[in-house]
Design a protein around this motif. Structure first.
Motif, PDB file in Angstrom:
ATOM      1  N   SER A 295      -9.693   2.216  -7.131  1.00  0.00           N
ATOM      2  CA  SER A 295      -8.557   2.783  -6.362  1.00  0.00           C
ATOM      3  C   SER A 295      -8.241   4.091  -6.332  1.00  0.00           C
ATOM      4  O   SER A 295      -7.916   4.762  -5.618  1.00  0.00           O
ATOM      5  CB  SER A 295      -7.334   2.121  -6.679  1.00  0.00           C
ATOM      6  N   VAL A 296      -8.401   4.642  -7.458  1.00  0.00           N
ATOM      7  CA  VAL A 296      -8.286   6.057  -7.718  1.00  0.00           C
ATOM      8  C   VAL A 296      -9.451   7.002  -6.848  1.00  0.00           C
ATOM      9  O   VAL A 296      -9.037   7.883  -6.115  1.00  0.00           O
ATOM     10  CB  VAL A 296      -8.264   6.581  -9.237  1.00  0.00           C
ATOM     11  N   LEU A 297     -10.672   6.360  -6.941  1.00  0.00           N
ATOM     12  CA  LEU A 297     -11.667   7.118  -5.982  1.00  0.00           C
ATOM     13  C   LEU A 297     -11.562   6.805  -4.658  1.00  0.00           C
ATOM     14  O   LEU A 297     -11.786   7.995  -4.053  1.00  0.00           O
ATOM     15  CB  LEU A 297     -13.006   6.292  -6.518  1.00  0.00           C
ATOM     16  N   ARG A 298     -10.931   5.796  -3.968  1.00  0.00           N
ATOM     17  CA  ARG A 298     -10.712   5.846  -2.644  1.00  0.00           C
ATOM     18  C   ARG A 298      -9.570   6.840  -2.353  1.00  0.00           C
ATOM     19  O   ARG A 298      -9.512   7.529  -1.234  1.00  0.00           O
ATOM     20  CB  ARG A 298     -10.037   4.488  -2.375  1.00  0.00           C
ATOM     21  N   ALA A 299      -8.468   6.981  -2.994  1.00  0.00           N
ATOM     22  CA  ALA A 299      -7.642   7.868  -2.860  1.00  0.00           C
ATOM     23  C   ALA A 299      -8.155   9.211  -2.810  1.00  0.00           C
ATOM     24  O   ALA A 299      -7.564  10.122  -2.027  1.00  0.00           O
ATOM     25  CB  ALA A 299      -6.424   7.644  -4.099  1.00  0.00           C
TER      26      ALA A 299
END
Length: 144
Positions: free
Chosen positions: A82-86
């Motif tokens: 999720s962090v990487l997608r953001a």
């Protein structure tokens, strides 16, 4: 009464009744031995089943622990994703903004500028190309 005693003593001396009594006694002993063996077999089966139940409970506990560890790692990976997608979305927006500046600079200067197309990282994330930073991982990320 004498005849009752006489008949009792005559049956004791009768070889047929001695044979029958001996067979009864042997059958009783055989039945007792058979019952003893049966009890021992049942006891052994009960002990074997108890050992098997204990082994299965131990196996279940180990599997349950592995499931918990794997679930925890899954949650951690999901959070990291999720962090990487953001971050990917933020960088994509920055690139789009920079491309807008390049378009303006191209129009103002009158020179052609090679402006790369910005892919949408959420539509086809496997097609993102980043030659500067290769994606790396270790075997530890995949072990349970």
């Amino acid at each position: 009464m004498a005849s009752a005693q006489g008949s009792a003593s005559s049956s004791d001396s009768d070889p047929r009744s001695v044979n029958i009594d001996e067979r009864k006694r042997k059958r009783m002993l055989s039945n007792r031995e058979s019952a003893r063996r049966s009890r021992m077999r049942k006891q052994k089966q009960l002990e074997d089943l108890a050992e098997e139940a204990s082994a299965l409970q131990k196996g279940n506990s180990q599997i349950s622990e592995k499931i918990n560890v794997t679930t925890q790692r899954y949650v951690e990976m999901q959070s990291a994703n999720s962090v990487l997608r953001a971050q990917a979305m933020e960088l994509t927006e920055r690139l789009r903004s920079l491309n807008s500046v390049l378009h303006i600079a191209e129009e103002v200067s009158g020179h052609d500028i090679d402006i790369p197309e910005v892919p949408d990282p959420l539509l086809k994330p496997w097609q993102l190309h980043c030659p500067i930073q290769p994606i790396m991982t270790s075997v530890d990320n995949f072990e349970c």
